[in-house]
Design a protein around this motif. Structure first.
Motif, PDB file in Angstrom:
ATOM      1  N   HIS A  34       3.871  -6.969 -13.598  1.00  8.52           N
ATOM      2  CA  HIS A  34       2.519  -7.015 -13.027  1.00  8.52           C
ATOM      3  C   HIS A  34       1.582  -6.001 -13.658  1.00  8.52           C
ATOM      4  CE1 HIS A  34       4.451  -3.626 -11.190  1.00  8.52           C
ATOM      5  NE2 HIS A  34       3.315  -3.231 -10.638  1.00  8.52           N
ATOM      6  N   LYS A  35       2.128  -4.995 -14.310  1.00  8.62           N
ATOM      7  CA  LYS A  35       1.317  -3.855 -14.774  1.00  8.62           C
ATOM      8  C   LYS A  35       0.132  -4.291 -15.637  1.00  8.62           C
ATOM      9  CE  LYS A  35       3.869  -0.501 -12.980  1.00  8.62           C
ATOM     10  NZ  LYS A  35       3.357   0.483 -12.011  1.00  8.62           N
ATOM     11  N   GLN A  39       6.955  -0.038 -18.353  1.00  6.48           N
ATOM     12  CA  GLN A  39       6.181  -1.280 -18.267  1.00  6.48           C
ATOM     13  C   GLN A  39       4.678  -0.996 -18.321  1.00  6.48           C
ATOM     14  OE1 GLN A  39       9.087  -3.775 -18.711  1.00  6.48           O
ATOM     15  NE2 GLN A  39       7.034  -4.523 -18.412  1.00  6.48           N
ATOM     16  N   SER A  82      -0.689   3.000 -11.346  1.00  5.55           N
ATOM     17  CA  SER A  82      -0.359   2.533  -9.998  1.00  5.55           C
ATOM     18  C   SER A  82      -1.501   2.913  -9.053  1.00  5.55           C
ATOM     19  CB  SER A  82       0.972   3.139  -9.539  1.00  5.55           C
ATOM     20  OG  SER A  82       1.395   2.496  -8.354  1.00  5.55           O
ATOM     21  N   GLY A  91       6.883   1.799  -5.783  1.00  4.46           N
ATOM     22  CA  GLY A  91       7.057   3.059  -6.504  1.00  4.46           C
ATOM     23  C   GLY A  91       5.842   3.882  -6.115  1.00  4.46           C
ATOM     24  N   GLY A 120       3.121   1.942  -5.766  1.00  2.46           N
ATOM     25  CA  GLY A 120       2.694   0.907  -4.819  1.00  2.46           C
ATOM     26  C   GLY A 120       1.755  -0.154  -5.357  1.00  2.46           C
ATOM     27  N   SER A 121       1.627  -0.320  -6.705  1.00  2.00           N
ATOM     28  CA  SER A 121       0.598  -1.263  -7.173  1.00  2.00           C
ATOM     29  C   SER A 121       0.977  -2.730  -7.027  1.00  2.00           C
ATOM     30  CB  SER A 121       0.190  -0.966  -8.622  1.00  2.00           C
ATOM     31  OG  SER A 121       1.227  -1.207  -9.536  1.00  2.00           O
ATOM     32  N   ASN A 122       2.252  -3.080  -7.251  1.00  2.00           N
ATOM     33  CA  ASN A 122       2.576  -4.513  -7.105  1.00  2.00           C
ATOM     34  C   ASN A 122       2.535  -4.894  -5.633  1.00  2.00           C
ATOM     35  OD1 ASN A 122       5.564  -5.511  -6.219  1.00  2.00           O
ATOM     36  ND2 ASN A 122       5.715  -3.445  -7.057  1.00  2.00           N
ATOM     37  N   SER A 180       8.219  -8.380  -9.349  1.00  2.00           N
ATOM     38  CA  SER A 180       7.230  -7.621 -10.128  1.00  2.00           C
ATOM     39  C   SER A 180       7.491  -7.588 -11.623  1.00  2.00           C
ATOM     40  CB  SER A 180       7.133  -6.197  -9.572  1.00  2.00           C
ATOM     41  OG  SER A 180       8.402  -5.579  -9.570  1.00  2.00           O
TER      42      SER A 180
HETATM   43  C1  LIG Z   1       8.674  -4.140 -12.832  1.00  2.00           C
HETATM   44  C2  LIG Z   1       8.143  -3.008 -12.016  1.00  2.00           C
HETATM   45  N1  LIG Z   1       8.032  -3.174 -10.691  1.00  2.00           N
HETATM   46  C3  LIG Z   1       7.567  -2.178  -9.898  1.00  2.00           C
HETATM   47  C4  LIG Z   1       7.203  -0.961 -10.428  1.00  2.00           C
HETATM   48  C5  LIG Z   1       6.743   0.106  -9.490  1.00  2.00           C
HETATM   49  O1  LIG Z   1       5.385   0.401  -9.607  1.00  2.00           O
HETATM   50  P1  LIG Z   1       4.367  -0.030  -8.487  1.00  2.00           P
HETATM   51  O2  LIG Z   1       4.908   0.487  -7.200  1.00  2.00           O
HETATM   52  O3  LIG Z   1       3.105   0.639  -8.883  1.00  2.00           O
HETATM   53  O4  LIG Z   1       4.275  -1.507  -8.498  1.00  2.00           O
HETATM   54  C6  LIG Z   1       7.301  -0.742 -11.814  1.00  2.00           C
HETATM   55  C7  LIG Z   1       6.921   0.542 -12.404  1.00  2.00           C
HETATM   56  O5  LIG Z   1       7.092   0.816 -13.540  1.00  2.00           O
HETATM   57  C8  LIG Z   1       7.782  -1.792 -12.626  1.00  2.00           C
HETATM   58  O6  LIG Z   1       7.907  -1.664 -13.946  1.00  2.00           O
END
Ligand SMILES: Cc1ncc(COP(=O)(O)O)c(C=O)c1O
Length: 394
Positions: free
Chosen positions: A90-91, A118, A193, A236, A238-240, A378
């Motif tokens: 998702h990044k 990522q 994030s 993590g 929290g963005s996804n 994600s």
């Molecule tokens: C595939 C994937 N999912 C989740 C995360 C966690 O980040 P976030 O909580 O910002 O979605 C990461 C962070 O690198 C990631 O690579």
């Protein structure tokens, strides 16, 4: 659309958020704060952002009814396939948006932090696309455990600088990035994030909101209703999860489940289950919940998954937790590995270790008949193959 889960004008979600920054960074953060909403809402931005998401990233990402997984857990389980995006997670939704904001502000040098790599790859990718200079900070431990992503960033032309302090993971990479930013205020810090000083958490949440915007119409197409009963996403920073929850936060009948990494167990001393172990404090420019000792020093987090190995959560998630709007669950390393092998075997999809934490709670929930569940997948697991192979015999 105004929601009580959007920040106020100072960037606060309830008591969480704000911008706690050194004076030297004030002009940068202020410039962004004064311009980000106007830029993001402009027709020019929306046209370019949407075109890139469609033709470059490959959106909309499919919403896939995982039949065998659904049979196993006795519910309708849909996977939001962010793993199928260009660069594998998702990044990229966020980096495409922020690079357009940076360009609009006339910036030519980009810095970023990364855990799983990522966000680093997604940043290096959009910098290559736009012809901008890219420097990525990454903990030394993460450089080892996410080697394929380090190679990708280098091939894309980014400079990868190891963070050697603390647990040599995401927190330390973020510290280094902020230090560098203070010394080089002409750079644009492309945060990965919903963390950091206001306006970053809100800007990143808006850019990831495309996930729930799509879930709404995709679910309507498939089931006749745009609301699922439950949405599950790992956290993590929290963005996804912010993206998957965004358009549902005010619909109290939609259950939101955020999954943190509990490493070797919540109380093992080797964990990253922030909401369970943390208290209110300030980290990386915002007031939130974080793991800290009695003197306010950050407790080193631990998770097998580099992207979840972070001692805090973004302020939106601190508020979702505190207000009880979202339920916070957690999964250990072992549970995540088991869930990853399971998805691979029964659906033919190798998930990222981070996403595997979200999948791991399926076995902990008793679903009611015909419950519609969306799990935000994600990212894909290519970067984690070495870890998966190493633990196959466990
Ligand atoms: C595939 C994937 N999912 C989740 C995360 C966690 O980040 P976030 O909580 O910002 O979605 C990461 C962070 O690198 C990631 O690579």
């Amino acid at each position: 659309m105004k929601s009580k889960f959007h920040p106020d004008k100072n960037g606060y979600y309830g008591q969480f958020g704000g911008a706690f920054i050194p004076e030297l960074l004030y002009p940068n953060v202020k410039e962004l704060e004064d311009n980000y909403i106007q830029i993001i809402n402009s027709d020019e931005f929306q046209k370019e952002y949407k075109a890139l998401l469609k033709d470059y990233v490959g959106r909309p990402s499919p919403l896939y009814l995982a039949k065998r997984l659904s049979e196993k857990y006795n519910a309708f389980i849909y996977l939001k396939r962010e793993d199928l995006n260009h660069t594998g997670a998702h990044k990229v939704n966020n980096t495409i948006g922020q690079i357009l904001v940076a360009k609009k502000l006339g910036k030519t040098k980009i810095i970023a932090e990364t855990g799983a790599g990522q966000h680093g790859v997604a940043t290096a990718t959009v910098c290559a696309l736009m012809g901008l200079e890219c420097t990525v900070f990454m903990g030394e431990k993460d450089i080892e455990r996410q080697a394929p992503n380090v190679a990708r960033m280098k091939m894309l032309g980014a400079k990868v600088i190891p963070a050697l302090s603390g647990s040599k993971t995401l927190k330390d990479a973020t510290n280094e990035a902020i230090r560098y930013w203070i010394q080089h205020p002409e750079t644009f810090y492309l945060i990965g994030s919903v963390v950091g000083p206001h306006p970053y958490p809100d800007m990143v949440a808006r850019l990831q909101a495309v996930i729930s915007e799509e879930i709404k119409w995709q679910l309507k197409e498939k089931t006749g209703k745009e609301n699922p009963d439950t949405i599950i996403a790992c956290v993590g920073g929290g963005s996804n999860a912010a993206g998957a929850f965004y358009h549902y936060m005010d619909d109290e009948d939609v259950e939101l489940i955020a999954v943190e990494a509990s490493g070797l167990g919540v109380n093992s001393g080797e964990s990253a289950a922030t909401s369970q172990l943390g208290e209110v404090g300030i980290i990386h420019g915002s007031k939130t919940i974080l793991m800290q000792d009695e003197y306010g020093q950050i407790v080193e987090p631990y998770s097998i998954s580099a992207g979840l190995d972070y001692p805090g959560v973004g302020p939106l998630h601190a508020y979702l937790f505190d207000s009880k709007r979202a339920t916070f669950m957690n999964a250990t390393d072992k549970e995540a590995l088991t869930a990853a092998y399971e998805l691979t075997k029964i659906e033919g999809i190798i998930p990222a270790l981070e996403s595997a934490h979200a999948l791991a709670v399926l076995s902990k929930i008793t679903f009611k008949k015909d419950q519609v569940v969306v799990v935000n997948l994600s990212g894909r697991g290519d970067k984690d193959l070495e870890t998966y192979i190493k633990h196959l015999e466990d």
